[in-house]
Design a protein around this motif. Structure first.
Motif, PDB file in Angstrom:
ATOM      1  N   ALA A  21     -26.258   9.831  12.376  1.00 32.03           N
ATOM      2  CA  ALA A  21     -24.801   9.954  12.254  1.00 32.03           C
ATOM      3  C   ALA A  21     -24.396  11.411  12.276  1.00 32.03           C
ATOM      4  N   ALA A  22     -25.196  12.219  11.602  1.00 31.77           N
ATOM      5  CA  ALA A  22     -24.869  13.637  11.567  1.00 31.77           C
ATOM      6  C   ALA A  22     -24.993  14.252  12.951  1.00 31.77           C
ATOM      7  N   ASN A  23     -26.037  13.848  13.676  1.00 31.70           N
ATOM      8  CA  ASN A  23     -26.191  14.382  15.023  1.00 31.70           C
ATOM      9  C   ASN A  23     -24.991  14.019  15.883  1.00 31.70           C
ATOM     10  N   ALA A  24     -24.487  12.815  15.691  1.00 29.86           N
ATOM     11  CA  ALA A  24     -23.300  12.404  16.450  1.00 29.86           C
ATOM     12  C   ALA A  24     -22.096  13.226  16.041  1.00 29.86           C
ATOM     13  N   SER A  25     -21.995  13.508  14.753  1.00 35.01           N
ATOM     14  CA  SER A  25     -20.829  14.236  14.274  1.00 35.01           C
ATOM     15  C   SER A  25     -20.857  15.694  14.703  1.00 35.01           C
ATOM     16  N   ILE A  26     -22.042  16.204  15.006  1.00 37.05           N
ATOM     17  CA  ILE A  26     -22.116  17.574  15.499  1.00 37.05           C
ATOM     18  C   ILE A  26     -21.400  17.668  16.845  1.00 37.05           C
ATOM     19  N   ALA A  27     -21.474  16.596  17.611  1.00 38.11           N
ATOM     20  CA  ALA A  27     -20.844  16.585  18.928  1.00 38.11           C
ATOM     21  C   ALA A  27     -19.348  16.377  18.855  1.00 38.11           C
ATOM     22  N   MET A  28     -18.837  16.042  17.674  1.00 32.28           N
ATOM     23  CA  MET A  28     -17.412  15.749  17.570  1.00 32.28           C
ATOM     24  C   MET A  28     -16.613  17.027  17.805  1.00 32.28           C
ATOM     25  N   ASP A  29     -15.457  16.842  18.459  1.00 36.68           N
ATOM     26  CA  ASP A  29     -14.597  17.981  18.727  1.00 36.68           C
ATOM     27  C   ASP A  29     -13.213  17.681  18.196  1.00 36.68           C
ATOM     28  N   VAL A  30     -12.472  18.720  17.869  1.00 38.19           N
ATOM     29  CA  VAL A  30     -11.167  18.510  17.269  1.00 38.19           C
ATOM     30  C   VAL A  30     -10.181  17.872  18.242  1.00 38.19           C
ATOM     31  N   GLU A  31     -10.489  17.876  19.533  1.00 39.91           N
ATOM     32  CA  GLU A  31      -9.605  17.200  20.471  1.00 39.91           C
ATOM     33  C   GLU A  31      -9.751  15.694  20.363  1.00 39.91           C
ATOM     34  N   GLY A  32     -10.908  15.221  19.858  1.00 37.53           N
ATOM     35  CA  GLY A  32     -11.104  13.800  19.678  1.00 37.53           C
ATOM     36  C   GLY A  32     -11.053  13.025  20.972  1.00 37.53           C
ATOM     37  N   ARG A  33     -11.884  13.343  21.921  1.00 41.23           N
ATOM     38  CA  ARG A  33     -11.845  12.653  23.195  1.00 41.23           C
ATOM     39  C   ARG A  33     -12.565  11.321  23.130  1.00 41.23           C
ATOM     40  N   THR A 125     -10.742   1.842  15.914  1.00 35.19           N
ATOM     41  CA  THR A 125     -10.562   0.523  16.509  1.00 35.19           C
ATOM     42  C   THR A 125     -10.550  -0.510  15.386  1.00 35.19           C
ATOM     43  N   PRO A 126     -10.023  -1.707  15.634  1.00 37.84           N
ATOM     44  CA  PRO A 126     -10.034  -2.737  14.585  1.00 37.84           C
ATOM     45  C   PRO A 126     -11.427  -3.015  14.040  1.00 37.84           C
ATOM     46  N   ARG A 127     -12.416  -2.943  14.912  1.00 43.86           N
ATOM     47  CA  ARG A 127     -13.795  -3.207  14.491  1.00 43.86           C
ATOM     48  C   ARG A 127     -14.288  -2.130  13.518  1.00 43.86           C
ATOM     49  N   ILE A 128     -14.037  -0.880  13.859  1.00 47.15           N
ATOM     50  CA  ILE A 128     -14.475   0.208  12.983  1.00 47.15           C
ATOM     51  C   ILE A 128     -13.666   0.208  11.689  1.00 47.15           C
ATOM     52  N   PHE A 129     -12.386  -0.131  11.790  1.00 47.98           N
ATOM     53  CA  PHE A 129     -11.553  -0.212  10.588  1.00 47.98           C
ATOM     54  C   PHE A 129     -12.099  -1.250   9.618  1.00 47.98           C
ATOM     55  N   LEU A 130     -12.464  -2.420  10.121  1.00 49.34           N
ATOM     56  CA  LEU A 130     -13.000  -3.473   9.261  1.00 49.34           C
ATOM     57  C   LEU A 130     -14.322  -3.046   8.636  1.00 49.34           C
ATOM     58  N   ALA A 131     -15.185  -2.426   9.440  1.00 49.20           N
ATOM     59  CA  ALA A 131     -16.467  -1.952   8.912  1.00 49.20           C
ATOM     60  C   ALA A 131     -16.253  -0.886   7.843  1.00 49.20           C
ATOM     61  N   LEU A 234     -25.433   4.484   3.348  1.00 50.62           N
ATOM     62  CA  LEU A 234     -25.578   5.503   4.392  1.00 50.62           C
ATOM     63  C   LEU A 234     -26.186   4.971   5.681  1.00 50.62           C
ATOM     64  N   PRO A 235     -27.264   4.190   5.640  1.00 54.19           N
ATOM     65  CA  PRO A 235     -27.745   3.594   6.892  1.00 54.19           C
ATOM     66  C   PRO A 235     -26.729   2.642   7.528  1.00 54.19           C
ATOM     67  N   LEU A 236     -25.928   1.974   6.683  1.00 54.32           N
ATOM     68  CA  LEU A 236     -24.882   1.114   7.230  1.00 54.32           C
ATOM     69  C   LEU A 236     -23.845   1.943   7.980  1.00 54.32           C
ATOM     70  N   VAL A 237     -23.547   3.140   7.477  1.00 53.56           N
ATOM     71  CA  VAL A 237     -22.632   4.045   8.189  1.00 53.56           C
ATOM     72  C   VAL A 237     -23.231   4.425   9.536  1.00 53.56           C
ATOM     73  N   GLU A 238     -24.515   4.730   9.516  1.00 54.51           N
ATOM     74  CA  GLU A 238     -25.191   5.080  10.773  1.00 54.51           C
ATOM     75  C   GLU A 238     -25.141   3.909  11.749  1.00 54.51           C
ATOM     76  N   LEU A 239     -25.288   2.702  11.225  1.00 57.79           N
ATOM     77  CA  LEU A 239     -25.225   1.514  12.079  1.00 57.79           C
ATOM     78  C   LEU A 239     -23.831   1.366  12.694  1.00 57.79           C
ATOM     79  N   VAL A 240     -22.799   1.645  11.911  1.00 56.82           N
ATOM     80  CA  VAL A 240     -21.428   1.593  12.431  1.00 56.82           C
ATOM     81  C   VAL A 240     -21.256   2.602  13.560  1.00 56.82           C
ATOM     82  N   TYR A 241     -21.793   3.807  13.391  1.00 55.43           N
ATOM     83  CA  TYR A 241     -21.708   4.820  14.441  1.00 55.43           C
ATOM     84  C   TYR A 241     -22.397   4.330  15.716  1.00 55.43           C
ATOM     85  N   ALA A 242     -23.572   3.717  15.538  1.00 58.03           N
ATOM     86  CA  ALA A 242     -24.343   3.265  16.696  1.00 58.03           C
ATOM     87  C   ALA A 242     -23.627   2.145  17.447  1.00 58.03           C
ATOM     88  N   LYS A 243     -22.877   1.323  16.718  1.00 57.12           N
ATOM     89  CA  LYS A 243     -22.186   0.190  17.330  1.00 57.12           C
ATOM     90  C   LYS A 243     -20.732   0.518  17.707  1.00 57.12           C
TER      91      LYS A 243
END
Length: 393
Positions: A21-33, A125-131, A234-243
């Motif tokens: 999850a952290a590796n993914a968040s490193i790629a995040m940019d403030v533009e939010g593409r 998205t609705p899916r991420i909101f529910l998770a 925390l692993p559940l958060v990582e799972l949400v990121y992956a999905k």
């Protein structure tokens, strides 16, 4: 929540971010593409100047320091001053979630200035909101376990027990996201486990005044339970990121944290209503040892300091990486121990010293393992790139 070694809270947060999850968040940019066609319409990510990056790193490190040490200390001050409402104490850990609107507003204004068209208002998205809502409810329960345990334990003992979260995170990450065990992670789990057992066997030596031995061990078990539950979150958060099926940007992470904080607070609010905490607050304030005004000051700053931790952790991961966030949290453990001994005159027994050294050793082992693993992945990626280039016509 509390300064989790996954850190931390958020996924980051992150409490915790977890490794992927952290590796993914490193790629995040403030533009939010976004991924896909919509992404092409957005402007390219801005390049952050070195001076601005240094300033942001310094600011987020300060926020982490304040939240990581001040959060537990002020929460304990509430109980030391005569507070007895565990649901209220747990509510304060995420009750400052509206503060997360500030970086989200800043992000939106930044994207508005850079985009020729009106940017998206939010990326959930609705899916991420529910998770995120489910994760928030689990976090609310975790907050309650931690706050209840802190009512019976010294800050120093609680901080050491919470460090075992790393062991639970490694275990659940193996089961949920198939993150393999390494020699370094196994060593870290063993060291943290030995440290916790050592504290449990010598618990009678540092009980706070007015706490029975049964109450001490109740706090001990509840705090370990909080560490275990967050090790699952925390692993559940990582799972949400992956999905998620979309780019994990800084804005998206903050939106998830906002939803998690809201539902965790809602969970604790229900507990406060059932326990009649709202009616008891004025009465408890009048009998607070430090005075009625300072009672409310303690509550307000407790909520603020916990949000400092969340904001600082996300910022450090965004500006640098997860490894630095993990190192900082490890560094803050002994600082919290020292501050507890200075302000609350807690006993710094030989067992705590050994447990602290084992915790730091375990964290160092885990961090070094993560560092070497990432280094190997980068080396293999570079080698594959060179191989492909050589084979090109």
């Amino acid at each position: 929540m509390r300064p989790h070694l996954h850190l931390f809270w958020f996924p980051i947060v992150i409490h915790k971010t977890t490794h992927a999850a952290a590796n993914a968040s490193i790629a995040m940019d403030v533009e939010g593409r976004d991924n896909g066609a919509a992404a092409s319409a957005d402007p390219p990510p801005a390049t952050m100047s070195k001076s601005l990056k240094r300033a942001l790193v310094a600011l987020n490190c300060v926020l982490m320091a304040l939240g990581n040490t001040g959060g537990p200390l002020i929460s304990r001050l509430y109980f030391r001053g005569g507070g007895h409402r565990q649901w209220l104490a747990s509510w304060l850990e995420t009750g400052g979630w509206p503060l997360l609107l500030l970086p989200l507003i800043f992000s939106y204004r930044y994207r508005s200035r850079r985009s020729p068209t009106k940017p998206k208002l939010f990326f959930l998205t609705p899916r991420i909101f529910l998770a995120s809502a489910v994760l928030g409810l689990l976090t609310g329960l975790d907050d309650f376990l931690y706050a209840y345990g802190l009512a019976f334990l010294p800050v120093s003992t609680s901080a050491l027990l919470i460090s075992t979260q790393l062991a639970f995170t490694a275990f659940f990450a193996f089961l949920i996201v198939r993150q393999r065990f390494t020699a370094y992670s196994i060593n870290a789990v063993a060291l943290l486990t030995v440290g916790a057992v050592m504290l449990g066997l010598h618990g009678s030596s540092d009980r706070p005044a007015g706490v029975s031995q049964a109450g001490y061990y109740r706090g001990f078990v509840l705090t370990l339970g909080a560490a275990a539950l967050y090790g699952l979150v925390l692993p559940l958060v990582e799972l949400v990121y992956a999905k998620a099926e979309q780019t994990i940007t800084y804005t998206l992470v903050m939106e998830m944290q906002l939803v998690i904080g809201f539902f965790a607070t809602a969970f604790c609010t229900v507990g406060m209503i059932v326990n009649n905490d709202f009616q008891a607050i004025p009465r408890e304030a009048r009998h607070f040892d430090l005075g009625e005004v300072r009672y409310y000051v303690v509550l307000v700053w407790s909520a603020i300091f916990w949000q400092f931790f969340f904001l600082g952790t996300v910022g450090v991961i965004f500006c640098v990486n997860t490894l630095l966030a993990g190192i900082l949290i490890a560094v803050f453990i002994p600082i919290t121990e020292v501050l507890a001994a200075i302000f609350y005159h807690e006993k710094f027994t030989s067992q705590k010293v050994v447990a602290l050294l084992l915790s730091l050793w375990g964290l160092a082992s885990y961090s070094y393992g993560e560092y070497t693993e990432q280094k190997e992945k980068k080396s293999k990626k570079k080698q594959n790139y060179i191989t492909v280039s050589d084979q090109a016509p």
